[in-house]
Each structure stands twice: as structure tokens, then as C-alpha cells.
Design an enzyme around this catalytic site. Structure first.
Site, PDB file in Angstrom:
ATOM      1  N   HIS A 102      -1.848  -2.753  -6.779  1.00  0.00           N
ATOM      2  CA  HIS A 102      -2.440  -2.454  -5.478  1.00  0.00           C
ATOM      3  C   HIS A 102      -3.955  -2.550  -5.540  1.00  0.00           C
ATOM      4  O   HIS A 102      -4.624  -1.696  -6.106  1.00  0.00           O
ATOM      5  CB  HIS A 102      -1.991  -1.048  -5.041  1.00  0.00           C
ATOM      6  N   GLU A 132      -4.392   0.163  -8.419  1.00  0.00           N
ATOM      7  CA  GLU A 132      -3.346   1.109  -8.767  1.00  0.00           C
ATOM      8  C   GLU A 132      -2.186   0.289  -9.335  1.00  0.00           C
ATOM      9  O   GLU A 132      -1.683  -0.613  -8.677  1.00  0.00           O
ATOM     10  CB  GLU A 132      -2.917   1.899  -7.536  1.00  0.00           C
ATOM     11  N   SER A 135       0.825  -1.207   0.000  1.00  0.00           N
ATOM     12  CA  SER A 135       0.000   0.000   0.000  1.00  0.00           C
ATOM     13  C   SER A 135       0.854   1.249   0.000  1.00  0.00           C
ATOM     14  O   SER A 135       0.354   2.335  -0.257  1.00  0.00           O
ATOM     15  CB  SER A 135      -0.848   0.045   1.262  1.00  0.00           C
TER      16      SER A 135
HETATM   17  P1  NAD Z   1      -2.518  -9.553   6.679  1.00  0.00           P
HETATM   18  O1  NAD Z   1      -1.730  -9.395   7.907  1.00  0.00           O
HETATM   19  O2  NAD Z   1      -3.994  -9.677   6.777  1.00  0.00           O
HETATM   20  O3  NAD Z   1      -2.008 -10.817   5.821  1.00  0.00           O
HETATM   21  C1  NAD Z   1      -0.668 -11.114   5.561  1.00  0.00           C
HETATM   22  C2  NAD Z   1      -0.572 -12.626   5.324  1.00  0.00           C
HETATM   23  O4  NAD Z   1       0.738 -12.932   4.857  1.00  0.00           O
HETATM   24  C3  NAD Z   1      -0.789 -13.435   6.598  1.00  0.00           C
HETATM   25  O5  NAD Z   1      -1.803 -14.377   6.357  1.00  0.00           O
HETATM   26  C4  NAD Z   1       0.569 -14.089   6.842  1.00  0.00           C
HETATM   27  O6  NAD Z   1       0.466 -15.378   7.412  1.00  0.00           O
HETATM   28  C5  NAD Z   1       1.152 -14.154   5.444  1.00  0.00           C
HETATM   29  N1  NAD Z   1       2.606 -14.228   5.377  1.00  0.00           N
HETATM   30  C6  NAD Z   1       3.524 -13.635   6.154  1.00  0.00           C
HETATM   31  N2  NAD Z   1       4.766 -13.960   5.750  1.00  0.00           N
HETATM   32  C7  NAD Z   1       4.633 -14.766   4.688  1.00  0.00           C
HETATM   33  C8  NAD Z   1       5.538 -15.450   3.844  1.00  0.00           C
HETATM   34  N3  NAD Z   1       6.841 -15.350   4.031  1.00  0.00           N
HETATM   35  N4  NAD Z   1       5.054 -16.235   2.855  1.00  0.00           N
HETATM   36  C9  NAD Z   1       3.734 -16.353   2.660  1.00  0.00           C
HETATM   37  N5  NAD Z   1       2.818 -15.737   3.437  1.00  0.00           N
HETATM   38  C10 NAD Z   1       3.251 -14.942   4.430  1.00  0.00           C
HETATM   39  O7  NAD Z   1      -2.137  -8.301   5.747  1.00  0.00           O
HETATM   40  P2  NAD Z   1      -2.990  -7.630   4.582  1.00  0.00           P
HETATM   41  O8  NAD Z   1      -3.853  -6.573   5.179  1.00  0.00           O
HETATM   42  O9  NAD Z   1      -3.588  -8.650   3.714  1.00  0.00           O
HETATM   43  O10 NAD Z   1      -1.840  -6.855   3.789  1.00  0.00           O
HETATM   44  C11 NAD Z   1      -1.008  -7.516   2.839  1.00  0.00           C
HETATM   45  C12 NAD Z   1      -0.396  -6.472   1.916  1.00  0.00           C
HETATM   46  O11 NAD Z   1      -1.434  -5.807   1.207  1.00  0.00           O
HETATM   47  C13 NAD Z   1       0.387  -5.398   2.634  1.00  0.00           C
HETATM   48  O12 NAD Z   1       1.462  -5.002   1.853  1.00  0.00           O
HETATM   49  C14 NAD Z   1      -0.632  -4.272   2.739  1.00  0.00           C
HETATM   50  O13 NAD Z   1      -0.052  -3.015   2.859  1.00  0.00           O
HETATM   51  C15 NAD Z   1      -1.356  -4.413   1.434  1.00  0.00           C
HETATM   52  N6  NAD Z   1      -2.727  -3.884   1.376  1.00  0.00           N
HETATM   53  C16 NAD Z   1      -3.551  -3.956   2.455  1.00  0.00           C
HETATM   54  C17 NAD Z   1      -4.843  -3.446   2.372  1.00  0.00           C
HETATM   55  C18 NAD Z   1      -5.788  -3.531   3.539  1.00  0.00           C
HETATM   56  O14 NAD Z   1      -6.831  -2.845   3.534  1.00  0.00           O
HETATM   57  N7  NAD Z   1      -5.530  -4.325   4.545  1.00  0.00           N
HETATM   58  C19 NAD Z   1      -5.307  -2.912   1.164  1.00  0.00           C
HETATM   59  C20 NAD Z   1      -4.455  -2.911   0.055  1.00  0.00           C
HETATM   60  C21 NAD Z   1      -3.166  -3.395   0.179  1.00  0.00           C
END
Ligand code: NAD
Length: 592
Positions: free
Chosen positions: A142, A154, A121
Site C-alpha cells: 500500500h 504498508e 487501501s
Molecule cells: P483511480 O480511479 O484514480 O484509478 C484506477 C485506474 O484503474 C483507472 O485509471 C482505471 O481506468 C483503471 N482500471 C479499472 N479497471 C481496470 C482493469 N480491469 N484493468 C486495468 N486497469 C483498470 O484510483 P486510485 O485512486 O489510483 O486507486 C487505485 C487503488 O489504490 C485503490 O485500491 C485505492 O484504494 C488504492 N489507493 C488509493 C490512494 C489514493 O489516495 N487515491 C492511496 C493509496 C491506495
């Protein structure tokens, strides 16, 4: 011809990864989903199964389609299983170190033509890309939360991303049913760069007890038509993710307004990450549930039991403008006797005529009967002398937004209106205490900030000064509910809740345009499509009026002296040039 991506890897099946895998599989793509451990796989699989079951229940998917969708996803604990992927989308936690490690590993596993995308993000795609031997094939992709629902994606290109890689990813995003917008590699890209300053500001308001979580969220929903309030949205995003995004933005911008509000860190440390852990700003009935349940911070139904409510039947309204006539209509409709006071008989009658016109439109649409219209109009008496307001139980002032004029009105009301009456101002930017100080009864003075058009907009900000009596606030609250409004409470500070949260964000959008990072159309569509806002910032600015917007920004800047609130020079120039928005036919856009 755009490249085919028939097998796509998803790394990380959390909030975002699970949604992304679902979107891919729905479009017929084979998905290989990689997690760190079995628990991660099970959580991700559960998420996808639950979400697709809901789609079946809502008739958006048939049982057979759901089975086929689920059949296209294979789960794994090893990145090595991504060897055959044409594209890999990484969605692991927001940490540069973690992401760099995964990208470097992936680089050694996938074929030379495979594109590596990050769903980050806010982190720099350039910095992630340099950990691979193929920075030209690394992009940001994104998605927005929830990924199956929100259409914006994005697409972030770095200075070295190959143009055909960008084109292929854009075409693929379109095939997924998304609306891709391409941009350069800046912290927060478009949508988050504009959204997170606002979210952080809302957290700071909450932390300083300026308003409750319920009122902050209701203010943005009912005052701006946002689909969710800021704190509920943070719970959905995840507080840990939000914190990392703010940290990254702060590191790049050095803008104090991006420094995460301290309470975020405390909540994260305590495990309150939002919906995913079942508790964040709100408490949910379980991890990953959207259902809010009552907790120790939930306001008691029926308000403050120890405070009595003043009797209000006769309401005075001072002024003849849009707000005054709208407010008169609101109260007359609900059976209150209204005295509408103007400076001359002609003006007073014209003001009642305006209310009649508004009601006539509703009659024409079949929303109101002629008898009801006549009864409503019959309850409004035009008046010219302040004495005619003497026996009102509540008088609402809605004259020009100039302190001296408002103070003169309050001075006059103080002379004639009976003791015990409530005196209210509907100012949107002036200190309510200045109006209170013009009277001999500051404890009876309160702000009642209605939104335009008053008969339609549900929100009323009840502004409490340091002098306002508790029963005046309780009475104002009960009255707002009685006339069908959603009251929220806040202190007497510039912009109250809504404008204080809205205008710095609009100003940031202007600065982004001014910096040539993105055009007005891309910015507007990012905020509408990515965040579900009813209007993009430039559409809204042109509707509100650039002169009005500049005045509000100046008020906020003067009160807080926050460098980030200083009005964008481009806004000042547009106003100087007479481009005031829709009302002059030209603003950020030209209108014919
Ligand atoms: P989250 O914490 O919900 O999920 C992350 C997942 O990654 C977890 O299930 C974890 O077990 C897994 N993980 C960790 N290390 C790993 C590895 N080495 N190999 C495989 N899996 C692994 O986080 P999220 O909210 O889904 O965010 C993920 C990404 O998306 C981040 O970069 C975040 O900034 C981005 N993002 C988040 C949002 C949001 O609203 N939450 C929106 C757009 C983008």
C-alpha cells in the site's frame, strides 16, 4: 538474499498506479503497465510525463534520466503481457469484485513464483488472495498518495502469506527508497484506519455547516501543522476512493463514525470526485490540477460588508499563565496597549517578567532589537483590580480551565468594563455561552481560542455562541488578522474544530495499540511518513499531557455521547498510574 524483481507489472494507471509505475521505473525496474482502454493509457502516460517533467524542472532528475525512466515503461491493454513479471502491483478501483477478478486472471497468466500485490487501501488481502491458486504469494503493498513523494508503504501479510514473500517485498520497497512497515490484514491497515475517521468527521462538520471548507482546512494546517486540511486531502485522494475505504472500514468495525457522511455519496453521484475530475470540495482549474480556483462557495474578500467593526486599541488580559502572557505579548507586539491583570501585584509583575523573558530570547536570537523589546514591554501595564480594565476595548480571559472560576471573572468584568467592549474567553473546552450567561451582555461575549505557544501558533478559533453579535465576530476576525493570526470560525461545541477532529483520532490510535494491532513506533511512523503529520499520535499525546488529553476526550464524549469517543481504557490507566507524558518523564514512552 532477497529476490530480484527486474520486471514488475502495474495494473491500473490512475491516481496511484501512474505514481507507482514512476517510482518503479525511477529505480531501474522494467515496468509493464496495463490499463483498460487507450484513454486510460494516455491519461496514465500523461500523468507520468507531467510528473517527471516537473522533477526535471526542479533539478531532481536530468533530461537523460527522465528519458531512460520513460523508456523503461511499456503500456498495454492486455494482462497477458504480464506473463514475464516477477511481481504485479494492482491499482485498479477499490472494489473487491473487480480486484478478485483481476487476481484470478493474473494467477493464470504469471509464473508460479510471481508475487501478486494489491495497492488496496482497505479491502481484505485475504479475500483477494483466495481468488488465486497462490494465496501464500499474495500481499498488500500500500503506497501513499502521491506515490513518488510519500515514503511510507504498508506491507500487509495475511495469515497465509509466506514469510519469505513478505521479506522480499520489504527489501524491494526499501530498494525503491520507501519505508515499509509490516502489518496484519485489517480494514484500513494502520494509516487509513486512523486517518479516515478523522476525514469523515471533517466532512460531517462541513455538511452540518459547522464551519466552512476553508476554515476546516486552515484549522488543521495552522492549529496542528498538517500539510493539508482534511477536505483538500479528500480531493487529492478522490471522493470515490475515500467512500469505498470508509464503507469497507464500516463493514468491518460497525463503528458509526466510519459510516460515510451522506454528502460524499451525493458528490460522487454528481461527478465531483476531487482533483481528478476538476471539482470536489473545491473547484480546480481543470481535471488533475492542484490549482484551486474561486467558485460560488469562496468567501468574499474583506468579509461581511454590511457589518461595522468596533474600535479596539486597549486590550485587557486576565491571567498569568502561559496563554495569558503569550496573548499579552501578541497584542503588545502589534502596538496595542495591554493591561495584564493578576490576583496580586507580585503575580502581575511576574507575568510581565515572563513576557520580557520571551522577548529576551528573541533579542538573543537577533530577531528583535532591544529598543523594540523595551517598547513592547512599555505597552504592558500590570494590574490587580478589575477596575483597571474599565476602559479596555477588548478583554481576553485566560485563567484556569474551570467553569466556576471563569464565570466569576466574567461576572467581575461585567461590573466594571465599559459598555461596548468585547469580552472574550480563550477556553479550549468549556462552553463559551456559559461565560456569556455570567454577564448582562452576552452579545458582547465571544471565544478566542489561541494555541500554545500563542506568539508562534498562527491559528485562532473564533467561537460564536447563539448570542454573539455579528459586529463582535467581525471585529474579532479583523483583530486576529491585524495581529498576524489566521482566524477560523466555528460554533460553540465541545472541542471547537481542532480538538474535536484531533482527539478522537488520537484515541483511535491508543485503541489500535491496546488491541496489539501495531506498536507505538509503527503507528507514529505510519502517520508521519505516510500522512506527512509533524508528530505521530503517541509523540503528540506525550507532549500534550495524558491528563489533559483524557480531560478533552471526556468533554467530547460527554457532549456527543458517541461510543467511539469513549476514552481508551489504556489512557485512563496511564493517567491513574501517574504516567502523564513528558512532564512526568513517562507516558507512552519513557524519557530520560
Ligand atoms: P483511480 O480511479 O484514480 O484509478 C484506477 C485506474 O484503474 C483507472 O485509471 C482505471 O481506468 C483503471 N482500471 C479499472 N479497471 C481496470 C482493469 N480491469 N484493468 C486495468 N486497469 C483498470 O484510483 P486510485 O485512486 O489510483 O486507486 C487505485 C487503488 O489504490 C485503490 O485500491 C485505492 O484504494 C488504492 N489507493 C488509493 C490512494 C489514493 O489516495 N487515491 C492511496 C493509496 C491506495
Amino acid at each position: 538474499m532477497a529476490r530480484e524483481f527486474s520486471t514488475v507489472g502495474v495494473v491500473g494507471l490512475g491516481t496511484m498506479g501512474a505514481g507507482i509505475a514512476e517510482v518503479l521505473a525511477r529505480t531501474g525496474v522494467q515496468v509493464v503497465a496495463v490499463e483498460v482502454d487507450d484513454a486510460g493509457v494516455e491519461r496514465g502516460r500523461g500523468h507520468i510525463e507531467h510528473s517527471t517533467s516537473r522533477a526535471v524542472a526542479k533539478d531532481k532528475l536530468t533530461d537523460a534520466e527522465r528519458d531512460a525512466l520513460l523508456g523503461r515503461i511499456t503500456y498495454s491493454l492486455s494482462l497477458a503481457d504480464l506473463a514475464a513479471a516477477d511481481l504485479v502491483i494492482e491499482a485498479i478501483p477499490e472494489s473487491l469484485e473487480l480486484k478478485a477478478r483481476i487476481f484470478s486472471e493474473l494467477d493464470g497468466i504469471v509464473g508460479p513464483e510471481t508475487i501478486l500485490a494489491s495497492n488496496t487501501s482497505s479491502l481484505s488481502i485475504t479475500e483477494i488472495g483466495v481468488h488465486t491458486g497462490r494465496p501464500g504469494k499474495v500481499v498488500g503493498l500500500h503506497f501513499f498518495n502521491p506515490a513518488p513523494v510519500l515514503k511510507l508503504t504498508e506491507v500487509v501479510r495475511t495469515v497465509v502469506t509466506e514469510p519469505d514473500v513478505v521479506a522480499d517485498v520489504v527489501a524491494f520497497a526499501e530498494k525503491l527508497g520507501k519505508e515499509p512497515v509490516v502489518m496484519g490484514d485489517r480494514a484500513g491497515f494502520i494509516a487509513n484506519a486512523l486517518l479516515f475517521g478523522y476525514l469523515n468527521h471533517a466532512v460531517a462538520m462541513y455538511e452540518s455547516k459547522y464551519a466552512t471548507r476553508e476554515d476546516l482546512d486552515a484549522a488543521m494546517r495552522f492549529g496542528c501543522g498538517y500539510p493539508m486540511g482534511p477536505l483538500a486531502l479528500l480531493d487529492l485522494i478522490g471522493l470515490d476512493t475515500a467512500y469505498e475505504i470508509l464503507e469497507t472500514m464500516y463493514a468491518q468495525s460497525r463503528n458509526r463514525l466510519h459510516a460515510p457522511a451522506p454528502i460524499l455519496k451525493q458528490m460522487i453521484t454528481a461527478g465531483l470526485l476531487g482533483r481528478k475530475t476538476g471539482r470536489g470540495f473545491y473547484t480546480y482549474d481543470g481535471p488533475d490540477s492542484p490549482n484551486v480556483v474561486a467558485d460560488a462557495h469562496t468567501p468574499a474578500a474583506g468579509g461581511d460588508a454590511g457589518v461595522s467593526i468596533r474600535e479596539v486599541q486597549r486590550v485587557g488580559v486576565v491571567g498569568t499563565g502561559t496563554m495569558a502572557t503569550g496573548i499579552a505579548e501578541v497584542f503588545a507586539r502589534k502596538g496595542f496597549d495591554v493591561v495584564l491583570r493578576a490576583r496580586s501585584t507580585d503575580k502581575a509583575e511576574a507575568a510581565v517578567g515572563k513576557v520580557r523573558k520571551s522577548l529576551d530570547r528573541q533579542v538573543a536570537k537577533g530577531k528583535l532589537s532591544e529598543e523594540d523589546r523595551d517598547a513592547i514591554i512599555g505597552r504592558i501595564s500590570p494590574a490587580v483590580e478589575f477596575e483597571e480594565l474599565a476602559d479596555c476595548d477588548l478583554v481576553i480571559e485566560a485563567v484556569a480551565e474551570e467553569l466556576a472560576i471563569k464565570q466569576a471573572v466574567f461576572g467581575a468584568l461585567d461590573e466594571v468594563v465599559k459598555p461596548g467592549a468585547i469580552l472574550a474567553t480563550t477556553t479550549s473546552s468549556l462552553p463559551v455561552i456559559e461565560c456569556a450567561a455570567a454577564t448582562s451582555r452576552p452579545s458582547d461575549v465571544v471565544g478566542l481560542h489561541f494555541f500554545n505557544p500563542a506568539p508562534i501558533m498562527k491559528l485562532v478559533e473564533i467561537v460564536e455562541t447563539i448570542s454573539t453579535a455579528a459586529d463582535v465576530i467581525a471585529t474579532a476576525h479583523a483583530l486576529c488578522e491585524k495581529v498576524g493570526k489566521v482566524p477560523v470560525h466555528c460554533g460553540d461545541r465541545a472541542g471547537f474544530i481542532v480538538n474535536a477532529l484531533l482527539f478522537p483520532y488520537l484515541n483511535d490510535a491508543i485503541k489500535m495499540l491496546e488491541a496489539h494491532y501495531a506498536g507505538a513506533d509503527d503507528i507514529d511512523s505510519a502517520m508521519k511518513v505516510g500522512c506527512g503529520l509533524p508528530m505521530g499520535p503517541f509523540e503528540l499525546l506525550d507532549v500534550v499531557g495524558l491528563d489533559v488529553s483524557l480531560a478533552i476526550e471526556r468533554t467530547l464524549y460527554n457532549e456527543y455521547r458517541e461510543a467511539g469517543y469513549a476514552p481508551a481504557p489504556l489512557l485512563e490507566h496511564l493517567v491513574t498510574a501517574g504516567r502523564l507524558g513528558r512532564k512526568t518523564g513517562k507516558g507512552f514512552r519513557d524519557y530520560s
